[in-house]
Scaffold this motif. Structure first.
Motif, mmCIF file in Angstrom:
data_model
loop_
_atom_site.group_PDB
_atom_site.id
_atom_site.type_symbol
_atom_site.label_atom_id
_atom_site.label_comp_id
_atom_site.label_asym_id
_atom_site.label_seq_id
_atom_site.Cartn_x
_atom_site.Cartn_y
_atom_site.Cartn_z
ATOM 1 N N PHE A 1 1.143 -0.748 -0.187
ATOM 2 C CA PHE A 1 0.253 0.418 -0.123
ATOM 3 C C PHE A 1 1.213 1.167 -0.215
ATOM 4 O O PHE A 1 0.396 2.268 -1.193
ATOM 5 N N LEU A 2 1.689 0.597 1.538
ATOM 6 C CA LEU A 2 2.302 2.380 0.857
ATOM 7 C C LEU A 2 2.877 2.449 -0.530
ATOM 8 O O LEU A 2 3.929 4.242 -1.001
ATOM 9 N N ALA A 3 3.575 2.089 -0.879
ATOM 10 C CA ALA A 3 4.225 1.676 -2.298
ATOM 11 C C ALA A 3 3.588 2.265 -3.066
ATOM 12 O O ALA A 3 3.592 3.353 -4.019
ATOM 13 N N ILE A 4 2.608 1.954 -3.489
ATOM 14 C CA ILE A 4 1.508 2.228 -4.749
ATOM 15 C C ILE A 4 1.259 4.330 -4.150
ATOM 16 O O ILE A 4 1.094 4.632 -4.931
ATOM 17 N N CYS A 5 1.066 4.308 -3.015
ATOM 18 C CA CYS A 5 1.330 5.443 -2.427
ATOM 19 C C CYS A 5 1.987 6.665 -2.528
ATOM 20 O O CYS A 5 1.558 7.589 -3.352
ATOM 21 N N GLY A 6 3.098 5.911 -2.629
ATOM 22 C CA GLY A 6 4.608 6.774 -2.914
ATOM 23 C C GLY A 6 4.300 6.637 -4.535
ATOM 24 O O GLY A 6 5.065 8.133 -5.197
ATOM 25 N N CYS A 7 4.744 5.602 -5.145
ATOM 26 C CA CYS A 7 4.569 5.794 -6.329
ATOM 27 C C CYS A 7 3.598 7.258 -6.976
ATOM 28 O O CYS A 7 3.911 8.161 -7.987
ATOM 29 N N PHE A 8 2.291 6.807 -6.732
ATOM 30 C CA PHE A 8 1.505 7.719 -7.110
ATOM 31 C C PHE A 8 2.204 9.428 -6.549
ATOM 32 O O PHE A 8 1.644 10.357 -7.641
ATOM 33 N N LEU A 9 2.146 9.054 -5.371
ATOM 34 C CA LEU A 9 2.502 10.770 -5.318
ATOM 35 C C LEU A 9 3.727 11.067 -6.032
ATOM 36 O O LEU A 9 4.285 12.345 -6.005
ATOM 37 N N GLY A 10 4.890 10.338 -5.394
ATOM 38 C CA GLY A 10 6.113 10.707 -7.016
ATOM 39 C C GLY A 10 6.339 11.242 -7.545
ATOM 40 O O GLY A 10 6.988 12.589 -8.540
ATOM 41 N N THR A 11 5.070 10.594 -9.352
ATOM 42 C CA THR A 11 4.438 10.621 -10.064
ATOM 43 C C THR A 11 4.243 12.367 -9.815
ATOM 44 O O THR A 11 4.749 13.653 -11.265
#
Lengths: 162, 501
Positions: free
Chosen positions: B21-31
């Motif tokens: 879940f954190l990885a997905i949040c991070g990817c979204f935020l990062g993009t």
């Protein structure tokens, strides 16, 4: 040309002051006499050499902004500094409305959207920080006494604050 | 088979629902962070560190979150390059050269998908390279004594200085500013304060997070006030997005070559992703020759810099994890994160905390797949986010920075210091003094001095000890060469100008 020379002079003075301060570093038995001074002295020397190069071999000037932008940036710095000291005595919401609103106005000078973005950002971010992320030390608002306000603002006045 | 066993351990850590879940949040935020002009990977990650810290995530979760943000920002940088002709971050500059012309020809969707695939290839290969190379390098790193470490830190400053500015004196000055600031505070061996000027607030030293957020995020606000947020509206239309299979197949060798070039560039301490995308683009351009049409919107011109840039992002993690010397501005910020979490990167990290290293590597692989899925079908969502106006975005970023730093210490002094760093960052960047060496100096100053002092104690003050082993001598030579060579290669290495309408 002039910009680099001024920068070089400022950094040169700083480097010399730094070197002077480095020779005054207190030492004791555990640290040895010289070791705590060694690296600061090396840094100061390299910085002084670089500053001299800037003074004697400056690059062309960058494009500096017009006078209006300087005033806007001065105001922005003042607003941010006031925001920094008032965040504790006044709480989050009120200072943020003003700080965000003023910054927004300076980027795009239209009063309506600026007010809206100030209020929106303040409330939105407060909810985000306080309830979604659970940051503890943010307080919504405080009513300060005059003495506390003066304490906070006097920090920004040289030689008066602490 | 060691690697497979370690990788299994890593996936065991990284595949829990929460970390996923954190990885997905991070990817979204990062993009998003990468895509928004004015918010690059370095300041994006820097703003998020204090917040991650106060959330109370454990080391692995925090690391997974921030590295996904890091990789995500590398993906996101291309979106504004292609659609706005504004690089979202510095390495994305090369993508504007062919990306924007292609978008103007009405192929914005193709350009976005192609660059997304190229990013995936580059990042995937670099992560595999990281897996193979890092453990070996970590074993070599055990041979490093204080003399070698001192030379290595020097090498990082020299190569970074050579690339970061057009004037060597200015980048050396920047490194000195950073190192000088790092010396402030209580000296660890004597217990006495140094260079504080008697100010009690400075006894703890200057927190590097304050400097990073000030120099990167607050300085950006002043740039936007100067320009009044002009030039950040979308000039090209994005129609239906389809997958351009033909272009992807035609550029497969370009992607592979660029990934290799970018990865090697990323490993060099201090060089980083900008060099990776630059070298990858230039290699492909010279291979294609005159009739390759580079600069007019050809697929290869998009695939090369994106693969190179993302491969370099992975490569930059190699020296950061094995030696504790970051390869770029953003990895410097990641190093700051590790130090905040009380993890000391270096050879011992691989033996003592394998779950952190391999968890990180596994999460990089996961983040990469998530990013590909996110960036191809959902690219339209990110394009919509790009239309957030600067007059909401920049005040928002400023307020987040304030709260982040405030939540760390609760002290007005750090906030004022941050504003000061912001002002300093504005003036320095205006005068082409790079700010990344300052950050690196503040981060590494303490370690660099420790290495020097230990070397001096071991050798009883003999300066020649610093050059006494072959590794140390080699590093010194590389450092001097890295600093001097760009002066002569200046004309060759000159960055191409941005295309103008």
């Amino acid at each position: 040309m002039a910009s680099d020379r001024i920068l070089g002079l400022i950094t040169l003075i700083t480097a010399v002051a730094y070197l002077a301060a480095a020779t005054q570093i207190e030492t004791n038995f555990f640290s040895g006499e010289f070791l705590p001074k060694l690296f600061p002295l090396m840094i100061g020397t390299v910085a002084a050499i670089c500053s001299l190069i800037l003074v004697f071999k400056p690059d062309p000037d960058p494009e500096w902004p017009a006078r209006g932008s300087w005033i806007a940036m001065g105001v922005a710095v003042l607003v941010l500094a006031l925001y920094a000291v008032l965040l504790t005595p006044l709480g989050f919401i009120v200072p943020t409305i003003f700080a965000a609103g003023i910054l927004s106005y300076q980027i795009s000078p239209r009063p309506g959207p600026a007010v809206l973005s100030g209020i929106g950002l303040s409330l939105g971010l407060f909810v985000l920080f306080k309830y979604a992320l659970g940051l503890g030390n943010i307080v919504a608002w405080r009513t300060p006494t005059a003495a506390k306000l003066w304490d906070a603002i006097s920090i920004l006045i040289p030689f008066v604050g602490h | 088979m060691d690697i497979l066993a370690n990788l299994a351990l890593g996936f065991g850590v990284a595949l829990s629902p929460f970390t996923l879940f954190l990885a997905i949040c991070g990817c979204f935020l990062g993009t998003i962070i990468g895509a928004l002009p004015g918010l690059g990977p370095s300041n994006g990650v820097a703003i998020l560190i204090p917040i991650t810290f106060t959330l109370g995530l454990d080391a692995t979760s925090a690391l997974v979150l921030m590295t996904s943000v890091y990789y995500g920002a590398m993906y996101g940088g291309r979106i504004s390059s292609i659609l706005l002709n504004i690089p979202g971050d510095e390495p994305a500059l090369m993508t504007t050269l062919d990306g924007y012309p292609m978008a103007k020809q009405g192929r914005a969707g193709d350009a976005l998908v192609l660059s997304g695939v190229a990013s995936f290839v580059g990042a995937l290969l670099a992560t595999i390279g990281l897996m193979l190379l890092a453990p070996t390098l970590a074993r070599v790193a055990f041979l490093f004594g204080p003399a070698e470490y001192f030379a290595l830190y020097l090498l990082a400053f020299c190569t970074l200085g050579g690339m970061a500015s057009n004037n060597q004196a200015k980048s050396a000055l920047a490194a000195c500013i950073g190192l000088g600031i790092a010396m402030i505070g209580v000296d660890s061996s004597s217990g006495l304060p140094r260079l504080t000027g008697g100010n009690l607030h400075l006894y703890d030293g200057v927190d590097f997070l304050v400097a990073i957020v000030g120099l990167f995020a607050i300085a950006e606000v002043f740039f936007f006030i100067e320009s009044h947020g002009k030039g950040s509206s979308i000039g090209v239309k994005l129609e239906k997005v389809t997958i351009p299979w033909k272009d992807i197949m035609a550029t497969k060798w370009t992607m592979l070559r660029s990934s290799a070039v970018g990865f090697v560039a990323g490993i060099l301490p201090g060089a980083g992703a900008s060099l990776g995308s630059f070298l990858a683009y230039m290699t492909e351009k010279s291979l294609a020759g005159e009739k390759g049409g580079f600069g007019t919107g050809v697929p290869k011109g998009i695939a090369a810099p994106e693969a190179g840039n993302n491969a370099a992002a992975g490569g930059a993690l190699v020296p950061m994890l094995t030696l504790g010397v970051p390869g770029s501005g953003t990895t410097a910020v990641l190093l700051a994160l590790l130090m905040t979490l009380n993890i000391t990167p270096g050879p011992t990290l691989f033996t003592e905390r394998p779950e952190v290293v391999w968890g990180l590597i596994a999460s990089l692989l996961i983040a990469n797949v998530v990013l590909l899925l996110m960036n191809v079908p959902m690219v339209k969502i990110f394009v919509r986010i790009l239309s957030v106006p600067a007059w909401v975005l920049l005040p928002g970023v400023t307020m987040i920075s304030f709260v982040g730093i405030f939540s760390l210490s609760g002290s007005y002094f750090d906030l004022l210091l941050m504003v000061g760093f912001g002002l300093m960052g504005y003036f320095l960047r205006k005068m082409d003094v790079p700010t990344v060496p300052i950050i690196l100096g503040i981060l590494l100053g303490g370690n660099m001095e420790d290495a020097l002092r230990r070397a001096m104690v071991l050798s009883d003050g003999d300066v020649m000890y610093l050059f006494s082993t072959p590794i140390a001598t080699g590093l010194w030579i590389a450092a001097i060469a890295g600093f001097i060579a760009p002066m002569f290669l200046r004309n060759l290495l000159r960055k191409p100008q941005r295309v103008t309408d």
